[in-house]
Scaffold this motif. Structure first.
Motif, short mmCIF file in Angstrom:
data_model
loop_
_atom_site.label_atom_id
_atom_site.label_comp_id
_atom_site.label_asym_id
_atom_site.label_seq_id
_atom_site.Cartn_x
_atom_site.Cartn_y
_atom_site.Cartn_z
N TYR A 118 0.94 -1.26 0.04
CA TYR A 118 -0.02 0.00 -0.17
C TYR A 118 0.81 1.08 -0.11
CZ TYR A 118 -2.97 3.81 1.79
OH TYR A 118 -3.60 4.81 2.03
N LEU A 119 1.85 1.30 0.82
CA LEU A 119 2.79 2.39 0.91
C LEU A 119 3.55 2.54 -0.48
CD1 LEU A 119 4.27 1.57 4.35
CD2 LEU A 119 2.64 3.89 3.71
N TYR A 125 1.43 -15.32 1.84
CA TYR A 125 1.69 -15.84 3.10
C TYR A 125 0.72 -15.94 3.87
CZ TYR A 125 6.76 -14.99 2.18
OH TYR A 125 7.95 -14.88 1.60
N VAL A 126 -0.48 -15.09 4.01
CA VAL A 126 -1.59 -15.21 4.85
C VAL A 126 -2.45 -16.46 4.39
CG1 VAL A 126 -3.81 -14.12 5.27
CG2 VAL A 126 -1.58 -12.76 5.13
N LEU A 176 2.38 -6.28 -6.72
CA LEU A 176 3.14 -7.38 -6.57
C LEU A 176 3.47 -7.58 -5.02
CD1 LEU A 176 5.44 -7.37 -9.43
CD2 LEU A 176 3.38 -8.70 -9.12
N LEU A 177 3.78 -6.49 -4.25
CA LEU A 177 4.14 -6.84 -2.90
C LEU A 177 2.74 -7.38 -2.11
CD1 LEU A 177 6.39 -3.61 -2.13
CD2 LEU A 177 7.28 -6.17 -1.76
N ALA A 178 1.73 -6.55 -2.21
CA ALA A 178 0.57 -7.04 -1.56
C ALA A 178 0.03 -8.48 -1.85
CB ALA A 178 -0.54 -5.91 -1.97
N ILE A 179 0.37 -8.75 -3.27
CA ILE A 179 0.10 -10.10 -3.69
C ILE A 179 0.80 -11.12 -2.90
CG2 ILE A 179 0.11 -11.54 -5.60
CD1 ILE A 179 -0.74 -9.41 -7.51
N PHE A 200 0.34 -27.08 -0.45
CA PHE A 200 0.50 -26.19 -1.31
C PHE A 200 1.02 -24.84 -0.88
CE2 PHE A 200 -1.14 -22.90 -4.75
CZ PHE A 200 -0.75 -23.56 -5.63
N GLU A 201 2.01 -24.34 -1.73
CA GLU A 201 2.71 -23.04 -1.11
C GLU A 201 2.33 -22.11 -2.11
OE1 GLU A 201 4.53 -22.70 1.45
OE2 GLU A 201 4.55 -24.51 2.21
N VAL A 202 1.31 -21.18 -1.69
CA VAL A 202 0.84 -20.06 -2.75
C VAL A 202 2.28 -19.01 -2.54
CG1 VAL A 202 -0.59 -18.20 -2.76
CG2 VAL A 202 -1.20 -20.33 -2.00
N ALA A 203 2.75 -19.02 -1.78
CA ALA A 203 3.99 -17.92 -1.47
C ALA A 203 5.20 -18.22 -2.37
CB ALA A 203 4.67 -17.74 -0.07
N ALA A 204 5.11 -19.47 -2.96
CA ALA A 204 6.07 -19.78 -3.88
C ALA A 204 5.92 -19.37 -5.21
CB ALA A 204 6.09 -21.62 -3.83
N PHE A 205 4.70 -18.86 -5.39
CA PHE A 205 4.31 -18.36 -6.82
C PHE A 205 4.04 -16.88 -6.69
CE2 PHE A 205 2.96 -22.55 -6.75
CZ PHE A 205 3.49 -23.15 -7.77
N THR A 206 4.02 -16.29 -5.44
CA THR A 206 3.65 -14.91 -5.20
C THR A 206 4.84 -13.81 -4.74
OG1 THR A 206 2.90 -15.25 -3.09
CG2 THR A 206 1.44 -15.46 -5.01
N PHE A 207 6.08 -14.54 -4.87
CA PHE A 207 7.27 -13.86 -3.97
C PHE A 207 7.92 -12.54 -5.09
CE2 PHE A 207 9.10 -17.31 -6.58
CZ PHE A 207 10.16 -16.56 -7.14
#
Length: 262
Positions: free
Chosen positions: A181-182, A212-213, A204-207, A227-234
């Motif tokens: 957001y910032l 992680y959440v 992209l940072l928010a995604i 399933f690791e969502v964070a592995a695709f959103t980093f």
């Protein structure tokens, strides 16, 4: 401390020395944050993937214990690396607050506190691994517990490390959402034009934070969640490092710097 957040409706124009010091603080914070993130990334990867994943066999206490004892020095180095990562997390929290305070002091402070609290919890998680070593090195001594029971306790300690870490990652997710957001709003600060922050980086940072959440809640709510969502959103986290080094140092508060919120 020099006041770096100045309201445009107050009609205040900072002195040149004040502006120069503010410029220096923001650019220094950018460089420190980028450097800390750059150093902690390989340390965390080494400890988690190269050491822990290689030594720990889920559900097999004896094999895990044998692997750790045969690579005790490497295991200790991995623990030390994780402690360094936790300290660097504190550094990143402070540095990013300095960089984005001109956008919104309140949100920047909350963003920093999420990462600070995570770092504290992460240190508690790492302490579980130091306990594992203590258990394994005394497994063959005279004790009321058998060797097999010591091994089982050690594996429970490793599992506790992962459980605490996984739960704490929700704080990293919230930190990244606020950071996104910032970053997204920073383009509205006249002083940030020289360091131009593309809005897509904020998105992209928010995604990445949402990833992680989702993973944290998934492990809590779903049995066997893998399933690791964070592995695709980093992606946003990686791009942030480059931005902090390349563009962040160009940010200057300028002669009419103003906070857009607070």
């Amino acid at each position: 401390m020099v006041e770096t957040t100045i309201r445009s409706d107050e009609g205040y124009v900072p002195e040149s020395d004040e502006v120069n010091l503010a410029d220096h603080s923001v650019r220094r914070g950018s460089l420190i944050a980028g450097l800390a993130l750059l150093v902690m990334t390989p340390l965390a990867a080494f400890a988690n993937f190269a050491v822990l994943d290689a030594l720990v066999t889920p559900g097999n206490a004896a094999q895990t214990a044998s692997a750790i004892l045969n690579a005790e020095g490497t295991f200790r180095f991995a623990i030390a690396s994780l402690f360094v990562v936790a300290v660097l997390d504190l550094t990143v929290a402070w540095a990013l607050y300095v960089v984005f305070e001109p956008v919104s002091r309140g949100i920047a402070l909350l963003m920093a506190w999420f990462r600070i609290v995570f770092a504290g919890i992460f240190m508690v998680a790492i302490s579980q691994l130091t306990g594992v070593l203590s258990i394994l090195t005394t497994a063959n001594s005279v004790s009321a517990f058998s060797t097999e029971q010591h091994y089982a306790q050690a594996l429970l300690g490793v599992n506790a490390f992962y459980d605490i870490w996984d739960a704490a990652l929700i704080l990293v997710g919230l930190h990244l959402v606020l950071l996104g957001y910032l970053v997204y709003r920073s383009g509205a600060v006249p002083s940030y034009k020289s360091g131009y922050v593309p809005k897509v980086l904020g998105v992209l940072l928010a995604i990445a934070g949402v990833g992680y959440v989702i993973d944290s809640f998934g492990r809590v709510l779903l049995t066997g969640y893998s399933f690791e969502v964070a592995a695709f959103t980093f992606v946003g986290e990686v791009l942030l490092i480059f931005w902090l080094f390349i563009y962040g140092r160009r940010i200057g508060l300028g002669e009419k710097a103003a906070s857009i919120t607070d």
